[in-house]
Design a protein around this motif. Structure first.
Motif, PDB file in Angstrom:
ATOM      1  N   THR A 123       0.817  -1.216   0.000  1.00  0.00           N
ATOM      2  CA  THR A 123       0.000   0.000   0.000  1.00  0.00           C
ATOM      3  C   THR A 123       0.851   1.267   0.000  1.00  0.00           C
ATOM      4  O   THR A 123       0.371   2.334  -0.397  1.00  0.00           O
ATOM      5  N   VAL A 124       2.094   1.165   0.418  1.00  0.00           N
ATOM      6  CA  VAL A 124       2.975   2.332   0.482  1.00  0.00           C
ATOM      7  C   VAL A 124       3.343   2.816  -0.916  1.00  0.00           C
ATOM      8  O   VAL A 124       3.606   4.006  -1.118  1.00  0.00           O
ATOM      9  N   MET A 125       3.339   1.904  -1.889  1.00  0.00           N
ATOM     10  CA  MET A 125       3.845   2.240  -3.222  1.00  0.00           C
ATOM     11  C   MET A 125       2.741   2.433  -4.255  1.00  0.00           C
ATOM     12  O   MET A 125       2.954   2.281  -5.455  1.00  0.00           O
ATOM     13  N   ARG A 126       1.539   2.790  -3.797  1.00  0.00           N
ATOM     14  CA  ARG A 126       0.448   3.058  -4.733  1.00  0.00           C
ATOM     15  C   ARG A 126       0.665   4.374  -5.478  1.00  0.00           C
ATOM     16  O   ARG A 126       1.294   5.292  -4.960  1.00  0.00           O
ATOM     17  N   ALA A 127       0.090   4.445  -6.673  1.00  0.00           N
ATOM     18  CA  ALA A 127       0.208   5.651  -7.500  1.00  0.00           C
ATOM     19  C   ALA A 127      -0.992   6.570  -7.274  1.00  0.00           C
ATOM     20  O   ALA A 127      -1.933   6.248  -6.541  1.00  0.00           O
ATOM     21  N   SER A 128      -0.942   7.732  -7.910  1.00  0.00           N
ATOM     22  CA  SER A 128      -2.015   8.726  -7.856  1.00  0.00           C
ATOM     23  C   SER A 128      -1.929   9.552  -9.136  1.00  0.00           C
ATOM     24  O   SER A 128      -0.933   9.470  -9.870  1.00  0.00           O
ATOM     25  N   LEU A 185       8.856   6.172  -3.288  1.00  0.00           N
ATOM     26  CA  LEU A 185       8.540   7.008  -4.445  1.00  0.00           C
ATOM     27  C   LEU A 185       9.240   6.491  -5.701  1.00  0.00           C
ATOM     28  O   LEU A 185       8.637   6.442  -6.777  1.00  0.00           O
ATOM     29  N   VAL A 186      10.488   6.107  -5.584  1.00  0.00           N
ATOM     30  CA  VAL A 186      11.200   5.538  -6.731  1.00  0.00           C
ATOM     31  C   VAL A 186      10.505   4.261  -7.196  1.00  0.00           C
ATOM     32  O   VAL A 186      10.327   4.023  -8.399  1.00  0.00           O
ATOM     33  N   MET A 187      10.087   3.413  -6.235  1.00  0.00           N
ATOM     34  CA  MET A 187       9.387   2.183  -6.590  1.00  0.00           C
ATOM     35  C   MET A 187       8.075   2.483  -7.315  1.00  0.00           C
ATOM     36  O   MET A 187       7.752   1.851  -8.327  1.00  0.00           O
ATOM     37  N   ALA A 188       7.306   3.442  -6.811  1.00  0.00           N
ATOM     38  CA  ALA A 188       6.011   3.764  -7.420  1.00  0.00           C
ATOM     39  C   ALA A 188       6.193   4.334  -8.824  1.00  0.00           C
ATOM     40  O   ALA A 188       5.464   3.965  -9.751  1.00  0.00           O
ATOM     41  N   LEU A 189       7.159   5.234  -8.992  1.00  0.00           N
ATOM     42  CA  LEU A 189       7.414   5.800 -10.325  1.00  0.00           C
ATOM     43  C   LEU A 189       7.889   4.719 -11.292  1.00  0.00           C
ATOM     44  O   LEU A 189       7.504   4.710 -12.471  1.00  0.00           O
ATOM     45  N   ALA A 190       8.717   3.807 -10.815  1.00  0.00           N
ATOM     46  CA  ALA A 190       9.211   2.728 -11.667  1.00  0.00           C
ATOM     47  C   ALA A 190       8.060   1.837 -12.132  1.00  0.00           C
ATOM     48  O   ALA A 190       8.022   1.415 -13.296  1.00  0.00           O
ATOM     49  N   ARG A 191       7.111   1.560 -11.256  1.00  0.00           N
ATOM     50  CA  ARG A 191       5.970   0.731 -11.642  1.00  0.00           C
ATOM     51  C   ARG A 191       5.147   1.406 -12.724  1.00  0.00           C
ATOM     52  O   ARG A 191       4.729   0.766 -13.693  1.00  0.00           O
TER      53      ARG A 191
END
Length: 323
Positions: A123-128, A185-191
C-alpha cells in the motif's frame, strides 16, 4: 555496605509475533553488564511444552538446562556466576560478538519475514494522478536526453525530494511534501513507467562481515533499505534513498558488497556499487635556482569522498569563508 547484594529481576510476557505466529522472537539477553559486576546472571524462558525453541548463543553464553514447567510448559534456564564488569572500548565491534548473550526464537525464518514486509509495503507504493503526471515528465525528459528511464527516475527524485528516515510513508505523501520516503517514491514511479524495481533490505557491513552466515534471530540487522533497479540494457543499479547527491548506482562503503534480501523472496543478494571510492592526488613542483618552489596540487575524488564534498558544498553555498 560492602558485601551486600542487590537482586534485580525483570519479567516479560510476549504474545505470538505478528510475523511468526504462533512463534516469537525475544530481545537479546546479555549475561554481563557495563554498569556493575554480577555475582549471578540468569535467563529463564518459559514456553508451551510443544513449542520448538531456537537459541542463538554468543561469546560463551551459559549452556541451557531444560526442565518441565507448570501447566503444560517447559523451562529453559541459563545461568552463570561471577561475571566481571565490562568496559567497552570506543568504536568496538557489536556487543554480541564479545559479550556473552542469548536470543531465543520460534518459527522465525527468512521467507516468512520477507513476505510479511513485502505485504506491508504494497500500500505504500500506490500511485495517484499527481504521481502519474510526474512519471510522464520523467519519461519525456528521458526521451529528450536519451537517458535510461531508471536513471531519469533517480535523477528526478534526487532533485525534487529531500531524504527522510521513514519506510512506511506512502509515496503519494512523500511526493506532496517534497520529502520523506524516497525509496517508496522511486518504486512507485518505476511501476508506472514499467521499470523493474525491487525493494531490498540490506545488512550493513558494520553489523556483520559480508560472508557471515544468516542468523534468523538477527533478521533486524537487515535495516538499510535500497532499491534494486534493472535498466533497459539489463544492467542492475542500486539506489540508496539516504544520499541525495550521489551518482546513479552508487552505494556507500557500509552497503557496497553487503548482503540483502528482496522483499517477497527468500534468498540473499549482494548489493553492488557501480562506482568505486577513490582519491587520486596529483602534485607538481617547480624549483628555481634559489631553492624556492611553485607547487600545484589537484585532487580527483570518486565515490564516498566526492559525495561528502557535494553535501558540504550544498550546505556552504557561496560562503567561501566557511569553505
Amino acid at each position: 555496605s560492602v558485601g551486600d547484594f542487590v537482586d534485580w529481576e525483570t519479567l516479560e510476557l510476549r504474545p505470538p509475533s505478528e510475523v511468526y505466529a504462533p512463534g516469537f522472537l525475544s530481545d537479546r539477553f546479555y549475561f554481563q553488564s557495563a554498569e556493575a559486576p554480577l555475582d549471578r546472571s540468569e535467563y529463564l524462558l518459559v514456553v508451551p511444552f510443544d513449542l520448538p525453541v531456537d537459541l542463538d548463543r554468543r561469546a560463551g553464553a551459559p549452556e541451557p538446562a531444560l526442565v518441565s514447567g507448570p501447566a503444560g510448559t517447559r523451562v529453559l534456564r541459563m545461568a552463570g556466576r561471577q561475571f566481571p564488569q565490562i568496559y567497552p572500548e570506543r568504536s568496538s565491534v557489536v556487543a554480541e560478538d564479545w559479550v556473552p548473550s542469548v536470543r531465543a526464537s520460534s518459527g522465525v525464518g527468512l521467507a516468512r519475514w520477507s513476505r510479511f514486509w513485502a505485504d506491508r509495503m504494497q500500500t505504500v507504493m500506490r500511485a495517484s494522478p499527481e504521481l502519474r503526471h510526474a512519471a510522464q515528465l520523467i519519461a519525456a525528459e528521458a526521451k529528450r536526453t536519451k537517458q535510461d528511464v531508471a536513471e531519469s527516475i533517480v535523477a528526478w527524485v534526487n532533485e525534487h525530494i529531500e531524504p527522510e528516515a521513514t519506510l512506511f510513508e506512502p509515496a503519494t505523501v512523500t511526493l506532496a511534501r517534497g520529502q520523506g520516503n524516497r525509496a517508496a517514491l522511486v518504486m512507485a514511479l518505476a511501476r508506472v513507467l514499467s521499470v523493474r524495481a525491487e525493494l531490498m533490505l540490506v545488512r550493513p557491513l558494520g553489523r556483520a562481515p559480508a560472508a557471515a552466515p544468516l542468523c534468523v534471530q538477527e533478521l533486524d540487522d537487515f535495516s538499510e533499505s535500497v532499491v534494486r533497479l534493472v535498466r533497459a540494457d539489463g544492467g542492475v543499479r542500486f539506489f540508496n534513498p539516504r544520499l541525495r547527491r550521489a551518482p546513479f548506482g552508487y552505494l556507500p562503503p557500509e552497503l557496497a558488497g553487503a548482503p540483502g534480501v528482496v522483499l517477497g523472496d527468500d534468498g540473499l543478494l549482494m548489493a553492488r556499487s557501480a562506482i568505486r571510492d577513490g582519491r587520486h592526488v596529483t602534485m607538481k613542483m617547480q624549483l628555481d635556482k634559489e631553492g624556492a618552489a611553485a607547487v600545484s596540487v589537484s585532487e580527483d575524488l570518486t565515490g564516498w569522498p566526492a559525495v561528502e564534498w557535494n553535501e558540504l558544498l550544498q550546505r556552504v553555498g557561496r560562503d567561501t569563508t566557511k569553505l
